[in-house]
Design an enzyme around this catalytic site. Structure first.
Site, PDB file in Angstrom:
ATOM      1  N   ASN A 181     -58.791  -0.953  28.830  1.00 47.68           N
ATOM      2  CA  ASN A 181     -59.520   0.275  28.489  1.00 47.68           C
ATOM      3  C   ASN A 181     -58.586   1.401  28.020  1.00 47.68           C
ATOM      4  OD1 ASN A 181     -58.475   0.965  30.965  1.00 47.68           O
ATOM      5  ND2 ASN A 181     -60.395   1.612  31.882  1.00 47.68           N
ATOM      6  N   LYS A 219     -52.106   2.153  28.200  1.00 47.30           N
ATOM      7  CA  LYS A 219     -51.972   0.805  28.773  1.00 47.30           C
ATOM      8  C   LYS A 219     -51.464  -0.189  27.728  1.00 47.30           C
ATOM      9  CE  LYS A 219     -55.558   1.618  32.258  1.00 47.30           C
ATOM     10  NZ  LYS A 219     -56.696   1.012  32.987  1.00 47.30           N
ATOM     11  N   GLU A 260     -49.093   9.796  41.694  1.00 49.23           N
ATOM     12  CA  GLU A 260     -48.823   9.072  40.448  1.00 49.23           C
ATOM     13  C   GLU A 260     -47.718   9.705  39.590  1.00 49.23           C
ATOM     14  OE1 GLU A 260     -52.621   8.631  38.490  1.00 49.23           O
ATOM     15  OE2 GLU A 260     -53.338   7.212  40.004  1.00 49.23           O
ATOM     16  N   HIS A 268     -55.205   5.329  31.307  1.00 50.26           N
ATOM     17  CA  HIS A 268     -55.444   5.662  32.708  1.00 50.26           C
ATOM     18  C   HIS A 268     -55.227   7.160  32.845  1.00 50.26           C
ATOM     19  CE1 HIS A 268     -55.126   5.756  37.076  1.00 50.26           C
ATOM     20  NE2 HIS A 268     -54.090   6.554  36.890  1.00 50.26           N
ATOM     21  N   TYR A 303     -51.066   0.728  41.634  1.00 50.53           N
ATOM     22  CA  TYR A 303     -52.507   0.581  41.885  1.00 50.53           C
ATOM     23  C   TYR A 303     -52.808   0.150  43.322  1.00 50.53           C
ATOM     24  CZ  TYR A 303     -53.959   1.127  36.971  1.00 50.53           C
ATOM     25  OH  TYR A 303     -54.242   1.604  35.708  1.00 50.53           O
TER      26      TYR A 303
HETATM   27  P1  CMP Z   1     -57.964   2.831  35.736  1.00 59.52           P
HETATM   28  O1  CMP Z   1     -58.483   4.196  35.495  1.00 59.52           O
HETATM   29  O2  CMP Z   1     -56.597   2.520  35.262  1.00 59.52           O
HETATM   30  O3  CMP Z   1     -58.052   2.494  37.301  1.00 59.52           O
HETATM   31  C1  CMP Z   1     -58.172   1.174  37.798  1.00 59.52           C
HETATM   32  C2  CMP Z   1     -58.433   0.191  36.718  1.00 59.52           C
HETATM   33  O4  CMP Z   1     -58.956  -1.047  37.132  1.00 59.52           O
HETATM   34  C3  CMP Z   1     -59.485   0.730  35.783  1.00 59.52           C
HETATM   35  O5  CMP Z   1     -58.953   1.801  35.027  1.00 59.52           O
HETATM   36  C4  CMP Z   1     -59.875  -0.506  35.006  1.00 59.52           C
HETATM   37  O6  CMP Z   1     -59.096  -0.712  33.841  1.00 59.52           O
HETATM   38  C5  CMP Z   1     -59.566  -1.648  35.971  1.00 59.52           C
HETATM   39  N1  CMP Z   1     -60.738  -2.407  36.336  1.00 59.52           N
HETATM   40  C6  CMP Z   1     -60.926  -3.707  36.086  1.00 59.52           C
HETATM   41  N2  CMP Z   1     -62.110  -4.114  36.547  1.00 59.52           N
HETATM   42  C7  CMP Z   1     -62.703  -3.056  37.120  1.00 59.52           C
HETATM   43  C8  CMP Z   1     -63.946  -2.845  37.786  1.00 59.52           C
HETATM   44  N3  CMP Z   1     -64.827  -3.830  37.951  1.00 59.52           N
HETATM   45  N4  CMP Z   1     -64.215  -1.601  38.242  1.00 59.52           N
HETATM   46  C9  CMP Z   1     -63.314  -0.590  38.098  1.00 59.52           C
HETATM   47  N5  CMP Z   1     -62.118  -0.742  37.475  1.00 59.52           N
HETATM   48  C10 CMP Z   1     -61.819  -1.953  36.986  1.00 59.52           C
END
Ligand code: CMP
Length: 138
Positions: free
Chosen positions: A112, A9, A126, A115, A49
């Protein structure tokens, strides 16, 4: 053998973590079979997303994902989907197990670092979002 999609990311790219993330995948038996750096538009991030479109974090997530370049990877290996998820750790770095990418490197639930596809169904959606079949090394 299974394929999965992973994204490094914008926070991971910004913080020079591309090599560290790929190192962890490779050293745990996953093969990089496609790789591309790109900068998503807000619309492209929204499309990726789309499954989260009704979640309260959708707008912020897609703004963040279009805030800078990302690296898209196809990873191949036995149980590549679950192995990638295990190496990434829980979505929220505070809840992730020590030694996982998110626990060791991530700053927040949104920023984070990585992904990874969460199921065969999401990998099927994806992977072609970023790569055509001739771009994936077989
Ligand atoms: P990812 O695995 O990329 O899938 C969706 C993303 O939404 C997740 O990682 C997080 O980075 C982001 N995200 C932000 N807020 C939340 C939340 N409250 N719960 C889950 N995903 C979140």
């Amino acid at each position: 053998m299974e394929n999965t999609l992973s994204l490094i990311k914008p926070d991971g790219v910004r913080r020079n973590l591309i090599g560290e993330v790929i190192r962890r995948f490779e050293q745990n038996g996953l093969k990089v079979t496609a790789m591309e750096m790109l900068w998503l538009s807000k619309k492209e991030a929204e499309g990726f997303y789309i499954i989260h479109k009704d979640r309260p974090f959708y707008d912020s997530l897609t703004s963040f994902m279009s805030s800078g370049p990302i690296v898209a990877l196809v990873l191949r290996g036995e149980n590549a989907i679950s192995k990638t998820r295990e190496l990434m750790g829980a979505t929220n770095p505070a809840e992730a197990v020590k030694g996982t990418i998110r626990r060791d490197l991530a700053e927040s639930i949104e920023a984070n670092v990585v992904h990874g596809s969460d199921s065969k169904g999401s990998a099927i959606f994806e992977i072609p979002y970023f790569f055509s079949s001739i771009e994936i090394y077989a």
